[in-house]
Design an enzyme around this catalytic site. Structure first.
Site, PDB file in Angstrom:
ATOM      1  N   HIS A  21       0.849  -1.191   0.000  1.00  0.00           N
ATOM      2  CA  HIS A  21       0.000   0.000   0.000  1.00  0.00           C
ATOM      3  C   HIS A  21       0.885   1.242   0.000  1.00  0.00           C
ATOM      4  O   HIS A  21       2.120   1.158  -0.004  1.00  0.00           O
ATOM      5  CB  HIS A  21      -0.982  -0.011   1.172  1.00  0.00           C
ATOM      6  CG  HIS A  21      -0.361  -0.074   2.531  1.00  0.00           C
ATOM      7  ND1 HIS A  21       0.462   0.918   3.040  1.00  0.00           N
ATOM      8  CD2 HIS A  21      -0.450  -1.003   3.514  1.00  0.00           C
ATOM      9  CE1 HIS A  21       0.841   0.619   4.260  1.00  0.00           C
ATOM     10  NE2 HIS A  21       0.317  -0.558   4.580  1.00  0.00           N
ATOM     11  N   HIS A  24       3.847   1.683   2.477  1.00  0.00           N
ATOM     12  CA  HIS A  24       5.083   0.988   2.107  1.00  0.00           C
ATOM     13  C   HIS A  24       5.883   1.822   1.095  1.00  0.00           C
ATOM     14  O   HIS A  24       7.106   1.960   1.192  1.00  0.00           O
ATOM     15  CB  HIS A  24       4.771  -0.372   1.480  1.00  0.00           C
ATOM     16  CG  HIS A  24       4.042  -1.322   2.385  1.00  0.00           C
ATOM     17  ND1 HIS A  24       2.964  -2.043   1.964  1.00  0.00           N
ATOM     18  CD2 HIS A  24       4.231  -1.661   3.674  1.00  0.00           C
ATOM     19  CE1 HIS A  24       2.527  -2.805   2.957  1.00  0.00           C
ATOM     20  NE2 HIS A  24       3.287  -2.577   4.008  1.00  0.00           N
ATOM     21  N   CYS A 135      -2.640 -10.982  19.636  1.00  0.00           N
ATOM     22  CA  CYS A 135      -3.241 -10.560  18.358  1.00  0.00           C
ATOM     23  C   CYS A 135      -2.578 -11.352  17.239  1.00  0.00           C
ATOM     24  O   CYS A 135      -1.383 -11.177  16.972  1.00  0.00           O
ATOM     25  CB  CYS A 135      -3.036  -9.062  18.123  1.00  0.00           C
ATOM     26  SG  CYS A 135      -3.590  -8.530  16.471  1.00  0.00           S
ATOM     27  N   CYS A 138      -1.009  -8.929  14.488  1.00  0.00           N
ATOM     28  CA  CYS A 138       0.261  -8.317  14.923  1.00  0.00           C
ATOM     29  C   CYS A 138       1.312  -9.385  15.211  1.00  0.00           C
ATOM     30  O   CYS A 138       2.507  -9.101  15.214  1.00  0.00           O
ATOM     31  CB  CYS A 138       0.061  -7.505  16.201  1.00  0.00           C
ATOM     32  SG  CYS A 138      -0.854  -5.974  16.004  1.00  0.00           S
ATOM     33  N   CYS A 154      -7.571  -5.462  19.396  1.00  0.00           N
ATOM     34  CA  CYS A 154      -6.271  -4.891  19.062  1.00  0.00           C
ATOM     35  C   CYS A 154      -6.495  -3.457  18.585  1.00  0.00           C
ATOM     36  O   CYS A 154      -7.324  -3.218  17.690  1.00  0.00           O
ATOM     37  CB  CYS A 154      -5.593  -5.721  17.972  1.00  0.00           C
ATOM     38  SG  CYS A 154      -4.143  -4.931  17.251  1.00  0.00           S
ATOM     39  N   HIS A 157      -5.629  -3.221  14.660  1.00  0.00           N
ATOM     40  CA  HIS A 157      -6.422  -3.955  13.676  1.00  0.00           C
ATOM     41  C   HIS A 157      -7.915  -3.987  13.979  1.00  0.00           C
ATOM     42  O   HIS A 157      -8.712  -4.422  13.140  1.00  0.00           O
ATOM     43  CB  HIS A 157      -5.898  -5.395  13.553  1.00  0.00           C
ATOM     44  CG  HIS A 157      -4.515  -5.478  12.995  1.00  0.00           C
ATOM     45  ND1 HIS A 157      -3.404  -5.673  13.778  1.00  0.00           N
ATOM     46  CD2 HIS A 157      -4.067  -5.365  11.723  1.00  0.00           C
ATOM     47  CE1 HIS A 157      -2.323  -5.687  13.005  1.00  0.00           C
ATOM     48  NE2 HIS A 157      -2.697  -5.503  11.768  1.00  0.00           N
ATOM     49  N   LYS A 309      -6.219   5.959   9.753  1.00  0.00           N
ATOM     50  CA  LYS A 309      -4.979   5.284   9.398  1.00  0.00           C
ATOM     51  C   LYS A 309      -5.217   4.323   8.241  1.00  0.00           C
ATOM     52  O   LYS A 309      -6.232   3.637   8.177  1.00  0.00           O
ATOM     53  CB  LYS A 309      -4.446   4.511  10.611  1.00  0.00           C
ATOM     54  CG  LYS A 309      -3.160   3.756  10.335  1.00  0.00           C
ATOM     55  CD  LYS A 309      -2.828   2.803  11.456  1.00  0.00           C
ATOM     56  CE  LYS A 309      -1.671   1.897  11.067  1.00  0.00           C
ATOM     57  NZ  LYS A 309      -1.433   0.829  12.043  1.00  0.00           N
ATOM     58  N   LYS A 312      -4.785  -2.369   5.584  1.00  0.00           N
ATOM     59  CA  LYS A 312      -5.318  -3.416   4.716  1.00  0.00           C
ATOM     60  C   LYS A 312      -6.448  -4.157   5.401  1.00  0.00           C
ATOM     61  O   LYS A 312      -7.394  -4.600   4.759  1.00  0.00           O
ATOM     62  CB  LYS A 312      -4.190  -4.384   4.331  1.00  0.00           C
ATOM     63  CG  LYS A 312      -3.175  -3.783   3.389  1.00  0.00           C
ATOM     64  CD  LYS A 312      -2.009  -4.715   3.134  1.00  0.00           C
ATOM     65  CE  LYS A 312      -1.044  -4.728   4.277  1.00  0.00           C
ATOM     66  NZ  LYS A 312       0.231  -5.382   3.964  1.00  0.00           N
TER      67      LYS A 312
END
Length: 652
Positions: A21, A24, A135, A138, A154, A157, A309, A312
Site C-alpha cells: 500500500h 510501504h 493478536c 500483529c 487490538c 487492527h 490510518k 489493509k
C-alpha cells in the site's frame, strides 16, 4: 563520535499478508531518496529492503487461497519488487526471510543468544509459561492497557485478541533496561523525531518486561533447534534480516563493512507501530549476542485517508500502483515527500496531489526548463553561451543537509525557492528585449548561462526525489546519462559552446475532465501528455452577477506590495503571515496561501493587496490588507506582475 565511513539504510521488511500500500511506498521512496542524496556526495551508501514471509498470518492466508505457502510468498514478494522497479527504487539488496542465507543467519544469532549471559550472570534466554492476550495479525502479545474495550480488541487492527497460554522461550529484556536507557539517552542510539525518542524513554521508565521469543502454535517459521515443535518468534526472525542480508551467517564482507565496522552508520527507517520492536527488542537482542546494535532510527508518521490510518485489514487504502498508472513515478515520489513534514502524520487527498502537480511541477519547474532552454535555442543557436559572473541560485550543501535530516519538504522548498528566483530573473531582466540590442550581447550570454547552470543544479538536487525527470533535464542540457557525483555540485560545469539536446515537455498540466465527477486525466510513466478529451456539451451560461459602477470600484485601493518577510501562522495549515513594503510604509498581511506557497518562496514576490481594508484578526494574528489570488484546481495562484513595479504603485 566515530567518523562515519559507510552508511547502511534499511526499510522495514514488508509483511506479505497482502500487496503493497502507499505507506510501504512512502517509506521506500524516502529511503531511496536519502540513499541517492548520500551517493551524490560520494558516500559509500547501501540500501536494504525486502519482505517478511513467516508467521501465522501467512500460513492462514495461503491456506484460504488454496495454494502452497511458499508459492503465495513468491507471488507477493514479486509484486513488491515490481512496484519498486516502477517507482525507480535503486536498492542494493532485497532480502526475503524464506531465503537460506537468512535462515542460517537467524540460527547463528539464536545460537549466540541461547548461550548469552546477562550482566548479573543469569541466562539471557530462559523457558517460561505465558498467559495473556494475543493478536494473530500483529503476531504479538498485548498488555491489558493496549486493548480497546469492549471486546479486547487490538488497537491497530480492531479485531478481537485471543487469550493464549503456552510454554515459550523468553528473552530477559528487563536485564537490559539500564543499558537501553544509557544508549538512547547518550545519543549512541539516535532516535528521531524527538517525540518518538521521548516515547521510547517513557516505555523504559515504566519498566521493561521480558518477552516470548518462540511460538508453539505456529508452524510456518524457523524451527527452534532446542524445541523443533516451536518456531522462533516472527519478530526475532524478521529483525535479523538487517544483518543476515549482509552475510552475517558466513561473516561476509558486506556484513563486516556495513554493520560490524566502527565507522558504520546502521540506520533503520521504521513506522511508529513497530517502534517498540526496533528501538527496544532489537538493540537488546544484539547486545546480548555480542553484535553491534543499530545507531540511528527514524520513526515515520502515518499517512491517513479521510482522517483514518491506512490499513489493509480495515480496507482504508491508497493503491500506489494506481497512482503510478495515473501520474507517473516522479510526481508520486515528489508529492509524498513534499506535501508534509516527514515523521508526522498527514492526510492524503487526490485534489491536493493534482494541485501541487500543476503548481510546482507543471507551472514552476516545467515552465522554467522550457523557457530557459527555448531562449538559448532562439538567441544562441542551441549552444551553451559564455559564462559571466557567478550567480548563486542555491546552496547545495544546505539542501543536502536537509536530505540527511530527512527534512525532504525542507530540501525541496529550498530547490523551489531557486526555481522561483530564476523565473523572476527571467521576468526582471527580459532577455527578449536584451536580444534586440547588440550592445547587450555579453549581458545576455551571462544571463542565459546563469539560467542553464541554475537549471542544471536544480535538476541535480531534485534528482534524489525525481531521478527520471532529472535525467531528462540533463539530456536536454546535452549532458551525458550517468550517475552524478560530488564534482557536479560545483557551479559552472556546463561548457560554453556545447550543444543542448532536444527540448521536450517535462510535466504537462493535468486538466480536469468535462464531467466534474470524473477523475483527472492520467499522465503516463514517461510524462507524455494524454490524448485530448472529447469536446464537452456546452453548458447553460451562469447568471451574470450584479455589476458595480466605476465610483464603487474607485473606493477599493489596490496597491503593489513587495514581500520582505514571510512565515506560517502557528497552528494553521492555510495561513501565512507576510511583512510587505508599500513604498511609504511596512505592513503585516495574513493570507490563506500556505498550502500553495512555502513561506520562504514568497520573499521577493511583488503582489497586489487591497490596501484600504479594515484590519482583521485571523487566528489571533492581525491582518492589515488582503492579498489578491485566483483559485486554480483548489490551489491559490497569486496575482503578480510581469515587470518590476515599485512598491506602493497603484493598481487600476
Amino acid at each position: 563520535m566515530t567518523e562515519r565511513r559507510t552508511w547502511l539504510l534499511t526499510t522495514p521488511i514488508y509483511y506479505v499478508n497482502d500487496v503493497p500500500h502507499v505507506g510501504h511506498a512512502y517509506t521506500t521512496i524516502a529511503a531511496d531518496t536519502l540513499t541517492r542524496a548520500r551517493r551524490l556526495q560520494g558516500k559509500d551508501a547501501f540500501l536494504l529492503t525486502g519482505t517478511d514471509e513467516h508467521g501465522q498470518n501467512i500460513e492462514r492466508i495461503a491456506r484460504e487461497k488454496g495454494i502452497p505457502t511458499q508459492q503465495y510468498c513468491d507471488q507477493i514478494a514479486a509484486v513488491f519488487r515490481q512496484l519498486w522497479d516502477r517507482l525507480d527504487i535503486r536498492y542494493d539488496r532485497f532480502i526475503r526471510t524464506t531465503e537460506d542465507v537468512h535462515v542460517r543467519g537467524v540460527l547463528k544469532l539464536w545460537g549466540r543468544l541461547i548461550e548469552a549471559k546477562c550482566s548479573d550472570g543469569r541466562d539471557a534466554i530462559y523457558k517460561g509459561t505465558y498467559a495473556g492476550w494475543y493478536c494473530p495479525r500483529c503476531e504479538a502479545f498485548k498488555d491489558e492497557d493496549e486493548l480497546k474495550q469492549p471486546g479486547n480488541l487490538c488497537a491497530d487492527h480492531e479485531r478481537p485478541c485471543e487469550w493464549t497460554e503456552e510454554e515459550n522461550f523468553f528473552f530477559r529484556l528487563s536485564a537490559y533496561e539500564a543499558w537501553l536507557r544509557e544508549e538512547i539517552g547518550s545519543g549512541r542510539l539516535r532516535i528521531d523525531p524527538d517525540e518518538r525518542r521521548n516515547e521510547v524513554l517513557g516505555i523504559i521508565n515504566q519498566g521493561l518486561k521480558d518477552f516470548s521469543v518462540s511460538r508453539a502454535r505456529v508452524k510456518w517459521g524457523i524451527p527452534v533447534p532446542q524445541r523443533p515443535d516451536h518456531v522462533l518468534y516472527v519478530w526475532v526472525d524478521a529483525l535479523s534480516n538487517y544483518i543476515t542480508a549482509l552475510g552475517y551467517a558466513d561473516d561476509g564482507a558486506q556484513y563486516k563493512k556495513y554493520w560490524e565496522s566502527a565507522g558504520a552508520e546502521r540506520f533503520h527507517l521504521i513506522g511508529k507501530d513497530i517502534l517498540r520492536f526496533h528501538c527496544l527488542y532489537w538493540p537488546a537482542l544484539l547486545q546480548a549476542a555480542g553484535v553491534p546494535p543499530p545507531n540511528r532510527e527514524f520513526v515515520q508518521g502515518w499517512i491517513t485517508k479521510e482522517g483514518r490510518k491506512l490499513s489493509k485489514t480495515t480496507g482504508n487504502v491508497i493503491d500506489p500502483q494506481v497512482l503510478v498508472d495515473r501520474y507517473g513515478p516522479d510526481p508520486v515520489r515528489y508529492f509524498l515527500l513534499r506535501e508534509s513534514t516527514y515523521g508526522q502524520d498527514w492526510d492524503f487527498t487526490e485534489p491536493g496531489f493534482v494541485g501541487r502537480y500543476n503548481s510546482d511541477l507543471a507551472n514552476d519547474l516545467g515552465n522554467l526548463v522550457s523557457r530557459a532552454l527555448t531562449m538559448v535555442v532562439r538567441y544562441r543557436d542551441g549552444r551553451v553561451p559564455l559564462r559571466g559572473d557567478r550567480f548563486d541560485v542555491l546552496e547545495p550543501a544546505k539542501v543536502l543537509a536537509s536530505y540527511e535530516a530527512l527534512d525532504f519538504a525542507g530540501a525541496l522548498s529550498q530547490v523551489w525557492a531557486a526555481v522561483t528566483k530564476l523565473n523572476q530573473r527571467i521576468v526582471t531582466h527580459a532577455p527578449w528585449e536584451m536580444a534586440k540590442d547588440p550592445h547587450q550581447s555579453t549581458r545576455l550570454d551571462a544571463l542565459l548561462y546563469d539560467l542553464l547552470e541554475g537549471v542544471r543544479l536544480i535538476a541535480l538536487l531534485v534528482q534524489p526525489v525525481m531521478p527520471r525527470a532529472a535525467g531528462r533535464i540533463f539530456r536536454m542540457l546535452g549532458l551525458a546519462d550517468r550517475d552524478p557525483g560530488p564534482d557536479d555540485l560545483v557551479w559552472g560545469r556546463l561548457e560554453p559552446g556545447s550543444p543542448l539536446g532536444a527540448i521536450e515537455s517535462l510535466f504537462p498540466r493535468i486538466e480536469k475532465a468535462a464531467d466534474p465527477a470524473a477523475k483527472e486525466k492520467p499522465v503516463s510513466d514517461g510524462n507524455v501528455p494524454p490524448p485530448p478529451a472529447a469536446p464537452a456539451t456546452p453548458a447553460a451560461s451562469p447568471p451574470v452577477p450584479d455589476r458595480i459602477d466605476i465610483a464603487d470600484f474607485a473606493k477599493i485601493e489596490l496597491r503593489a506590495a513587495l514581500v520582505i518577510a514571510a512565515e506560517k501562522v502557528e497552528g494553521s495549515k492555510k495561513l501565512v503571515k507576510l511583512q510587505v513594503d508599500l513604498g511609504t510604509e511596512k505592513r503585516q498581511v495574513v493570507a490563506g496561501i500556505a498550502e500553495s506557497y512555502a513561506a520562504e518562496t514568497l520573499v521577493g514576490k511583488r503582489v497586489v493587496i487591497v490596501a484600504n481594508l479594515k484590519p482583521a484578526k485571523l487566528m489571533g494574528v492581525e491582518s492589515n490588507g488582503m492579498v489578491l489570488a485566483a483559485s486554480v484546481d483548489g490551489k491559490a495562484v497569486l496575482c503578480t506582475f510581469d515587470a518590476e513595479v515599485p512598491p506602493g504603485a497603484k493598481v487600476k
